[in-house]
Design a protein around this motif. Structure first.
Motif, PDB file in Angstrom:
ATOM      1  N   LYS A  34       0.822  -1.213   0.000  1.00 19.37           N
ATOM      2  CA  LYS A  34       0.000   0.000   0.000  1.00 19.37           C
ATOM      3  C   LYS A  34       0.855   1.262   0.000  1.00 19.37           C
ATOM      4  O   LYS A  34       0.571   2.220  -0.719  1.00 19.37           O
ATOM      5  CB  LYS A  34      -0.954   0.005   1.192  1.00 19.37           C
ATOM      6  N   GLU A  35       1.916   1.261   0.786  1.00 22.49           N
ATOM      7  CA  GLU A  35       2.795   2.434   0.865  1.00 22.49           C
ATOM      8  C   GLU A  35       3.366   2.781  -0.516  1.00 22.49           C
ATOM      9  O   GLU A  35       3.397   3.941  -0.919  1.00 22.49           O
ATOM     10  CB  GLU A  35       3.941   2.163   1.839  1.00 22.49           C
ATOM     11  N   PHE A  36       3.799   1.771  -1.279  1.00 22.13           N
ATOM     12  CA  PHE A  36       4.343   2.001  -2.616  1.00 22.13           C
ATOM     13  C   PHE A  36       3.233   2.456  -3.564  1.00 22.13           C
ATOM     14  O   PHE A  36       3.414   3.379  -4.354  1.00 22.13           O
ATOM     15  CB  PHE A  36       4.978   0.728  -3.167  1.00 22.13           C
ATOM     16  N   TYR A  37       2.096   1.774  -3.484  1.00 16.18           N
ATOM     17  CA  TYR A  37       0.944   2.080  -4.330  1.00 16.18           C
ATOM     18  C   TYR A  37       0.515   3.535  -4.144  1.00 16.18           C
ATOM     19  O   TYR A  37       0.324   4.274  -5.104  1.00 16.18           O
ATOM     20  CB  TYR A  37      -0.201   1.126  -3.992  1.00 16.18           C
ATOM     21  N   ASP A  38       0.375   3.950  -2.896  1.00 16.73           N
ATOM     22  CA  ASP A  38      -0.047   5.322  -2.603  1.00 16.73           C
ATOM     23  C   ASP A  38       1.014   6.329  -3.019  1.00 16.73           C
ATOM     24  O   ASP A  38       0.710   7.375  -3.593  1.00 16.73           O
ATOM     25  CB  ASP A  38      -0.358   5.481  -1.114  1.00 16.73           C
ATOM     26  N   PRO A  98       3.587   2.772 -12.846  1.00 20.25           N
ATOM     27  CA  PRO A  98       2.173   3.102 -13.025  1.00 20.25           C
ATOM     28  C   PRO A  98       1.894   3.581 -14.434  1.00 20.25           C
ATOM     29  O   PRO A  98       2.739   4.199 -15.061  1.00 20.25           O
ATOM     30  CB  PRO A  98       1.914   4.227 -12.013  1.00 20.25           C
ATOM     31  N   VAL A  99       0.705   3.261 -14.940  1.00 16.96           N
ATOM     32  CA  VAL A  99       0.268   3.775 -16.236  1.00 16.96           C
ATOM     33  C   VAL A  99      -0.334   5.146 -15.980  1.00 16.96           C
ATOM     34  O   VAL A  99      -1.197   5.307 -15.127  1.00 16.96           O
ATOM     35  CB  VAL A  99      -0.779   2.839 -16.879  1.00 16.96           C
ATOM     36  N   ARG A 100       0.147   6.113 -16.703  1.00 21.13           N
ATOM     37  CA  ARG A 100      -0.383   7.466 -16.600  1.00 21.13           C
ATOM     38  C   ARG A 100      -1.018   7.803 -17.938  1.00 21.13           C
ATOM     39  O   ARG A 100      -0.348   7.803 -18.968  1.00 21.13           O
ATOM     40  CB  ARG A 100       0.725   8.464 -16.306  1.00 21.13           C
ATOM     41  N   GLU A 101      -2.304   8.049 -17.924  1.00 18.25           N
ATOM     42  CA  GLU A 101      -2.986   8.446 -19.149  1.00 18.25           C
ATOM     43  C   GLU A 101      -2.618   9.883 -19.426  1.00 18.25           C
ATOM     44  O   GLU A 101      -2.978  10.778 -18.691  1.00 18.25           O
ATOM     45  CB  GLU A 101      -4.505   8.285 -19.002  1.00 18.25           C
TER      46      GLU A 101
END
Length: 127
Positions: free
Chosen positions: A36-40, A61-64
Motif C-alpha cells: 500500500k505504501e508504494f501504491y499510494d 504506473p500507467v499514466r494516461e
C-alpha cells in the motif's frame, strides 16, 4: 534477500529518489501485491506497465497522458533508421527518459524562479 526498489513521485523532485525495499510473496498463480505504501506513493491506478530489464522486473504506473511524445519519438527513430527490435528498445529508452528530463527542467525553473519577485518582473523591459 529483498531487492531494492527506487520509488519516486513527481512531487518529490527536490528531495530526490527514495529507496525502499520490501519482501513480498508470490502466490501459486504467480500474482504479487504491491504494498500500500508504494501504491499510494506512486499514485497508481488500475493498470501498470511491467518490463524485464536483465534480471529485474520493473513495474511502473500507467499514466494516461496525451503529451507522451510517442509519435515524435517514433518519427525521429524511423528517420534515424531504427527498425525491428532495435526500434522498440530505443523507443522505450527514450520514452522513459522524458519524465526525468521534464522533472529536471521543472526543478531548474523553480530554482531560477526564486530570483523573481513577481510574474510582471519576467516581462518588464530593462531600463
Amino acid at each position: 534477500m529483498a531487492a531494492e526498489e527506487t520509488v519516486r513521485r513527481s512531487g518529490d523532485i527536490a528531495q530526490g529518489p527514495r529507496k525502499k525495499s520490501r519482501r513480498i510473496a508470490i502466490s501459486n498463480k504467480r500474482q504479487i501485491t504491491v504494498p500500500k505504501e508504494f501504491y499510494d506513493y506512486l499514485e497508481m491506478g488500475t493498470e501498470a506497465n511491467i518490463e524485464l530489464e536483465g534480471n529485474k522486473i520493473v513495474i511502473t504506473p500507467v499514466r494516461e497522458n496525451s503529451d507522451d511524445f510517442s509519435e515524435f519519438i517514433l518519427k525521429d527513430l524511423i528517420d534515424e533508421g531504427y527498425g525491428g527490435d532495435e526500434l522498440l528498445q530505443e523507443f522505450n529508452r527514450r520514452k522513459n527518459n522524458i519524465r526525468p528530463a521534464v522533472e529536471a527542467w521543472v526543478k531548474d525553473a523553480h530554482e531560477n524562479a526564486e530570483d523573481v519577485e513577481s510574474v510582471s518582473d519576467l516581462f518588464d523591459e530593462d531600463e
